[in-house]
Scaffold this motif. Structure first.
Motif, PDB file in Angstrom:
ATOM      1  N   MET A  90      -2.597  75.718  19.365  1.00 55.49           N
ATOM      2  CA  MET A  90      -4.089  76.302  19.818  1.00 55.49           C
ATOM      3  C   MET A  90      -5.050  75.390  18.719  1.00 55.49           C
ATOM      4  O   MET A  90      -4.543  74.587  17.896  1.00 55.49           O
ATOM      5  CB  MET A  90      -3.759  77.606  19.102  1.00 55.49           C
ATOM      6  CG  MET A  90      -3.042  78.692  19.897  1.00 55.49           C
ATOM      7  SD  MET A  90      -3.080  80.422  19.215  1.00 55.49           S
ATOM      8  CE  MET A  90      -4.697  80.845  20.186  1.00 55.49           C
ATOM      9  N   ASP A  91      -6.159  75.437  19.356  1.00 55.43           N
ATOM     10  CA  ASP A  91      -7.540  74.555  18.808  1.00 55.43           C
ATOM     11  C   ASP A  91      -7.791  75.630  17.513  1.00 55.43           C
ATOM     12  O   ASP A  91      -8.462  76.396  17.540  1.00 55.43           O
ATOM     13  CB  ASP A  91      -8.486  74.595  19.764  1.00 55.43           C
ATOM     14  CG  ASP A  91      -9.653  73.827  19.218  1.00 55.43           C
ATOM     15  OD1 ASP A  91      -9.901  73.759  17.695  1.00 55.43           O
ATOM     16  OD2 ASP A  91     -10.419  73.020  20.021  1.00 55.43           O
ATOM     17  N   PHE A  92      -7.595  74.883  16.357  1.00 57.88           N
ATOM     18  CA  PHE A  92      -7.599  75.566  14.925  1.00 57.88           C
ATOM     19  C   PHE A  92      -9.135  75.911  14.918  1.00 57.88           C
ATOM     20  O   PHE A  92      -9.567  77.397  14.401  1.00 57.88           O
ATOM     21  CB  PHE A  92      -7.333  74.540  13.858  1.00 57.88           C
ATOM     22  CG  PHE A  92      -7.298  75.218  12.583  1.00 57.88           C
ATOM     23  CD1 PHE A  92      -6.661  76.102  11.902  1.00 57.88           C
ATOM     24  CD2 PHE A  92      -8.578  74.940  11.843  1.00 57.88           C
ATOM     25  CE1 PHE A  92      -6.767  76.553  10.681  1.00 57.88           C
ATOM     26  CE2 PHE A  92      -8.766  75.355  10.525  1.00 57.88           C
ATOM     27  CZ  PHE A  92      -8.082  76.473   9.961  1.00 57.88           C
ATOM     28  N   ARG A  93     -10.133  75.105  15.067  1.00 55.28           N
ATOM     29  CA  ARG A  93     -11.676  75.392  14.867  1.00 55.28           C
ATOM     30  C   ARG A  93     -11.958  76.553  15.817  1.00 55.28           C
ATOM     31  O   ARG A  93     -12.513  77.379  15.582  1.00 55.28           O
ATOM     32  CB  ARG A  93     -12.426  74.257  15.218  1.00 55.28           C
ATOM     33  CG  ARG A  93     -12.211  73.102  13.986  1.00 55.28           C
ATOM     34  CD  ARG A  93     -12.869  71.692  14.363  1.00 55.28           C
ATOM     35  NE  ARG A  93     -12.287  71.272  15.842  1.00 55.28           N
ATOM     36  CZ  ARG A  93     -12.405  70.103  16.072  1.00 55.28           C
ATOM     37  NH1 ARG A  93     -13.295  69.202  15.566  1.00 55.28           N
ATOM     38  NH2 ARG A  93     -11.939  69.771  17.172  1.00 55.28           N
ATOM     39  N   PHE A 142      -6.043  88.392   9.927  1.00 58.34           N
ATOM     40  CA  PHE A 142      -5.832  87.057  10.178  1.00 58.34           C
ATOM     41  C   PHE A 142      -5.582  86.382   9.006  1.00 58.34           C
ATOM     42  O   PHE A 142      -6.136  86.440   7.940  1.00 58.34           O
ATOM     43  CB  PHE A 142      -7.031  86.469  10.894  1.00 58.34           C
ATOM     44  CG  PHE A 142      -7.311  85.107  11.099  1.00 58.34           C
ATOM     45  CD1 PHE A 142      -6.487  84.695  12.424  1.00 58.34           C
ATOM     46  CD2 PHE A 142      -7.283  84.115   9.879  1.00 58.34           C
ATOM     47  CE1 PHE A 142      -6.670  83.285  12.704  1.00 58.34           C
ATOM     48  CE2 PHE A 142      -7.325  82.698  10.209  1.00 58.34           C
ATOM     49  CZ  PHE A 142      -6.992  82.394  11.478  1.00 58.34           C
ATOM     50  N   PHE A 143      -4.358  85.801   8.912  1.00 59.59           N
ATOM     51  CA  PHE A 143      -4.039  84.896   7.910  1.00 59.59           C
ATOM     52  C   PHE A 143      -3.329  83.631   8.385  1.00 59.59           C
ATOM     53  O   PHE A 143      -2.093  83.456   8.653  1.00 59.59           O
ATOM     54  CB  PHE A 143      -2.768  85.827   7.118  1.00 59.59           C
ATOM     55  CG  PHE A 143      -2.227  85.179   5.839  1.00 59.59           C
ATOM     56  CD1 PHE A 143      -3.126  85.209   4.734  1.00 59.59           C
ATOM     57  CD2 PHE A 143      -1.020  84.607   5.959  1.00 59.59           C
ATOM     58  CE1 PHE A 143      -2.613  84.648   3.618  1.00 59.59           C
ATOM     59  CE2 PHE A 143      -0.414  84.205   4.686  1.00 59.59           C
ATOM     60  CZ  PHE A 143      -1.330  83.988   3.362  1.00 59.59           C
ATOM     61  N   ASP A 144      -4.150  82.767   8.387  1.00 56.67           N
ATOM     62  CA  ASP A 144      -4.051  81.249   8.498  1.00 56.67           C
ATOM     63  C   ASP A 144      -2.948  80.781   9.532  1.00 56.67           C
ATOM     64  O   ASP A 144      -2.844  81.577  10.670  1.00 56.67           O
ATOM     65  CB  ASP A 144      -4.053  80.198   7.331  1.00 56.67           C
ATOM     66  CG  ASP A 144      -2.825  80.332   6.554  1.00 56.67           C
ATOM     67  OD1 ASP A 144      -1.715  80.973   6.662  1.00 56.67           O
ATOM     68  OD2 ASP A 144      -2.765  79.973   5.404  1.00 56.67           O
ATOM     69  N   VAL A 145      -1.862  80.063   8.986  1.00 62.48           N
ATOM     70  CA  VAL A 145      -0.957  79.649  10.142  1.00 62.48           C
ATOM     71  C   VAL A 145       0.001  80.791  10.758  1.00 62.48           C
ATOM     72  O   VAL A 145       0.427  80.563  11.619  1.00 62.48           O
ATOM     73  CB  VAL A 145       0.099  78.621   9.391  1.00 62.48           C
ATOM     74  CG1 VAL A 145      -0.676  77.424   8.948  1.00 62.48           C
ATOM     75  CG2 VAL A 145       0.786  78.893   7.986  1.00 62.48           C
ATOM     76  N   ASP A 146       0.209  82.076   9.878  1.00 61.23           N
ATOM     77  CA  ASP A 146       0.793  83.027  10.500  1.00 61.23           C
ATOM     78  C   ASP A 146       0.136  83.467  11.504  1.00 61.23           C
ATOM     79  O   ASP A 146       0.777  84.076  12.547  1.00 61.23           O
ATOM     80  CB  ASP A 146       0.959  84.308   9.496  1.00 61.23           C
ATOM     81  CG  ASP A 146       1.838  83.916   8.308  1.00 61.23           C
ATOM     82  OD1 ASP A 146       2.419  82.801   8.321  1.00 61.23           O
ATOM     83  OD2 ASP A 146       1.693  84.546   7.153  1.00 61.23           O
ATOM     84  N   SER A 147      -1.164  83.298  11.876  1.00 51.47           N
ATOM     85  CA  SER A 147      -2.183  83.700  13.027  1.00 51.47           C
ATOM     86  C   SER A 147      -2.370  82.829  14.054  1.00 51.47           C
ATOM     87  O   SER A 147      -3.125  83.331  15.027  1.00 51.47           O
ATOM     88  CB  SER A 147      -3.371  84.446  12.421  1.00 51.47           C
ATOM     89  OG  SER A 147      -3.078  85.523  11.460  1.00 51.47           O
ATOM     90  N   ILE A 148      -2.293  81.493  13.749  1.00 49.37           N
ATOM     91  CA  ILE A 148      -2.390  80.678  14.661  1.00 49.37           C
ATOM     92  C   ILE A 148      -1.269  80.080  15.333  1.00 49.37           C
ATOM     93  O   ILE A 148      -0.227  79.305  14.758  1.00 49.37           O
ATOM     94  CB  ILE A 148      -3.295  79.287  14.164  1.00 49.37           C
ATOM     95  CG1 ILE A 148      -4.645  79.889  13.723  1.00 49.37           C
ATOM     96  CG2 ILE A 148      -3.620  78.203  15.082  1.00 49.37           C
ATOM     97  CD1 ILE A 148      -5.482  78.849  12.836  1.00 49.37           C
ATOM     98  N   LEU A 149      -1.085  80.039  16.831  1.00 47.93           N
ATOM     99  CA  LEU A 149       0.021  79.760  17.305  1.00 47.93           C
ATOM    100  C   LEU A 149       0.148  78.127  17.527  1.00 47.93           C
ATOM    101  O   LEU A 149      -0.983  77.623  17.750  1.00 47.93           O
ATOM    102  CB  LEU A 149       0.291  80.095  18.664  1.00 47.93           C
ATOM    103  CG  LEU A 149       0.470  81.649  18.578  1.00 47.93           C
ATOM    104  CD1 LEU A 149       0.432  82.401  20.153  1.00 47.93           C
ATOM    105  CD2 LEU A 149       1.726  82.164  17.952  1.00 47.93           C
ATOM    106  N   PRO A 150       1.237  77.416  17.682  1.00 43.59           N
ATOM    107  CA  PRO A 150       1.240  75.995  17.582  1.00 43.59           C
ATOM    108  C   PRO A 150       0.435  75.651  19.103  1.00 43.59           C
ATOM    109  O   PRO A 150       0.687  76.078  20.044  1.00 43.59           O
ATOM    110  CB  PRO A 150       2.777  75.558  17.943  1.00 43.59           C
ATOM    111  CG  PRO A 150       3.456  76.845  17.204  1.00 43.59           C
ATOM    112  CD  PRO A 150       2.668  78.020  17.364  1.00 43.59           C
TER     113      PRO A 150
END
Length: 73
Positions: free
Chosen positions: A43-46, A33-41
């Protein structure tokens, strides 16, 4: 083995990126898991962070020289 990389962008992003690259080479992208590389637009970040940490084996926190560690105590 699943990894979560935590870091501050302002002082250790280049090292965090290199670490992520190495871990991906060894353990595959779905296990790092590497921040913005792992969170799709959208998605709820928290929620993503919470769920990911719950499934993680290793949390790596990179602390750069711009952190004031004394204020963390």
């Amino acid at each position: 083995m699943r990894f979560f990389i935590s870091y501050r962008r302002s002082d250790v992003r280049p090292w965090a990126g290199r670490l992520s690259d190495r871990l991906v080479d060894e353990f595959d992208v779905e296990n790092v898991f590497f921040d913005v590389d792992s969170i799709l637009p959208g998605m709820d970040f928290r929620e993503v962070i919470k769920e990911t940490i719950e499934r993680t084996d290793v949390v790596l926190m990179l602390i750069g020289d711009q952190w004031d560690v004394d204020k963390l105590h």
